[in-house]
Design an enzyme around this catalytic site. Structure first.
Site, short mmCIF file in Angstrom:
data_model
loop_
_atom_site.label_atom_id
_atom_site.label_comp_id
_atom_site.label_asym_id
_atom_site.label_seq_id
_atom_site.Cartn_x
_atom_site.Cartn_y
_atom_site.Cartn_z
N GLU A 99 23.00 5.54 -64.33
CA GLU A 99 21.92 5.54 -63.33
C GLU A 99 22.17 4.50 -62.25
O GLU A 99 22.77 3.45 -62.51
CB GLU A 99 20.58 5.22 -64.01
CG GLU A 99 19.69 6.41 -64.29
CD GLU A 99 19.08 7.05 -63.05
OE1 GLU A 99 19.65 6.92 -61.94
OE2 GLU A 99 18.03 7.68 -63.18
N ASP A 100 21.69 4.77 -61.07
CA ASP A 100 21.77 3.77 -59.99
C ASP A 100 20.62 2.78 -60.10
O ASP A 100 20.80 1.59 -59.83
CB ASP A 100 21.76 4.45 -58.61
CG ASP A 100 20.61 5.42 -58.46
OD1 ASP A 100 20.32 6.16 -59.42
OD2 ASP A 100 19.98 5.46 -57.38
N ASP A 103 13.46 2.17 -62.18
CA ASP A 103 12.32 1.63 -61.42
C ASP A 103 11.09 1.73 -62.33
O ASP A 103 10.89 0.89 -63.20
CB ASP A 103 12.22 2.45 -60.14
CG ASP A 103 11.22 1.91 -59.12
OD1 ASP A 103 10.19 1.37 -59.54
OD2 ASP A 103 11.46 2.05 -57.92
N PHE A 152 11.91 -2.14 -51.47
CA PHE A 152 12.57 -0.84 -51.40
C PHE A 152 14.03 -1.06 -51.05
O PHE A 152 14.34 -1.65 -50.01
CB PHE A 152 11.91 0.08 -50.38
CG PHE A 152 12.29 1.50 -50.63
CD1 PHE A 152 11.54 2.27 -51.49
CD2 PHE A 152 13.43 2.04 -50.07
CE1 PHE A 152 11.92 3.58 -51.79
CE2 PHE A 152 13.81 3.34 -50.36
CZ PHE A 152 13.06 4.11 -51.22
N ARG A 165 22.44 6.33 -47.93
CA ARG A 165 23.22 6.35 -49.17
C ARG A 165 24.64 5.83 -48.94
O ARG A 165 25.29 5.36 -49.87
CB ARG A 165 23.32 7.78 -49.72
CG ARG A 165 22.02 8.36 -50.23
CD ARG A 165 22.33 9.62 -51.06
NE ARG A 165 21.17 10.49 -51.22
CZ ARG A 165 20.27 10.38 -52.19
NH1 ARG A 165 20.37 9.42 -53.08
NH2 ARG A 165 19.26 11.23 -52.27
C1 PRP Z 1 15.83 7.69 -58.09
C2 PRP Z 1 16.92 7.01 -58.90
C3 PRP Z 1 16.49 7.24 -60.32
C4 PRP Z 1 14.98 7.30 -60.22
C5 PRP Z 1 14.39 6.01 -60.68
O1 PRP Z 1 16.17 9.02 -57.97
O2 PRP Z 1 18.18 7.56 -58.63
O3 PRP Z 1 16.99 8.45 -60.84
O4 PRP Z 1 14.65 7.52 -58.86
O5 PRP Z 1 13.01 5.99 -60.52
P1 PRP Z 1 11.97 5.82 -61.70
O6 PRP Z 1 12.53 4.80 -62.67
O7 PRP Z 1 10.73 5.31 -60.98
O8 PRP Z 1 11.75 7.15 -62.31
P2 PRP Z 1 15.46 10.00 -56.91
O9 PRP Z 1 14.47 10.84 -57.63
O10 PRP Z 1 14.99 9.19 -55.73
O11 PRP Z 1 16.62 10.97 -56.52
P3 PRP Z 1 18.04 10.66 -55.89
O12 PRP Z 1 18.86 9.99 -56.98
O13 PRP Z 1 18.56 12.01 -55.52
O14 PRP Z 1 17.86 9.75 -54.71
#
Ligand code: PRP
Length: 177
Positions: A99-100, A103, A152, A165
């Site tokens: 995961e990146d 949150d 953010f 990105r």
């Molecule tokens: C982001 C990120 C995680 C998730 C974390 O993805 O890459 O997968 O949100 O958030 P959380 O812990 O509050 O659930 P996003 O849905 O923005 O999609 P993306 O990776 O395509 O940007």
């Protein structure tokens, strides 16, 4: 957001690279002989995955899964679904999710539950960044990179409304917290 978004660097590309190296060393130690499947969570993890696996000099497989959570804005909706699933069989395999960011934790909790039902031999999580201040559900991060403040952040795969990105650094998008 105004027409000129203000970005301030939180972690430089050099700091990110050092963190990826540290995580790769930890992962190598645990998975050297296990032929794991690394599952990247799209889209945010693509850059981290690409850099990480270049440092892993042992057999592994790469998969991606696409989930939906944030939509176009900042807040997690809490309603997660699989938009693009896996091609590989994970039953009986050692699975490491990449995961990146963790949150609220809602996305990864959903995914770990989803994968656990497929009966992998083991299931662990590697997250480049962690924003513990916003957690809504407990998450165990087995390989944790950088702790980020309640701001953010964009860059190195992370987006704001699909932008930024491609930034090599991880930056704070001012005015969006
Ligand atoms: C982001 C990120 C995680 C998730 C974390 O993805 O890459 O997968 O949100 O958030 P959380 O812990 O509050 O659930 P996003 O849905 O923005 O999609 P993306 O990776 O395509 O940007």
């Amino acid at each position: 957001m105004g027409s000129e978004p203000k970005l301030s660097v939180l972690f430089t590309s050099e700091e990110i690279a050092a963190t990826v190296s540290k995580l790769a060393a930890e992962i190598r130690q645990d998975y050297l002989t296990k032929h794991p499947i690394l599952i990247g969570v799209l889209k945010g993890s693509f850059m981290f995955m690409a850099d990480l696996i270049r440092l892993l000099d042992f057999p592994l497989e790469v998969e991606f899964i696409r989930l939906s959570s944030y939509g176009g804005g900042r807040e997690s909706s809490g309603k997660i679904k699989v938009v693009q699933g896996l091609r590989s069989e994970v039953r009986g395999r050692d699975v490491l999710v990449i995961e990146d960011i963790v949150d609220t934790g809602l996305t990864i909790s959903f995914l770990l539950d989803y994968l656990r039902k497929k009966k992998p031999a083991s299931l662990k999580l590697c997250a480049l960044t962690d924003k513990p201040s916003r957690r809504q559900t407990p998450v165990t991060i087995d390989y944790r990179g950088l702790t980020v403040p309640d701001k953010f952040i964009v860059g190195y795969g992370l987006d704001w409304d699909e932008g930024f990105r491609n930034l090599p650094d991880i930056c704070i998008l001012e005015g969006e917290d």
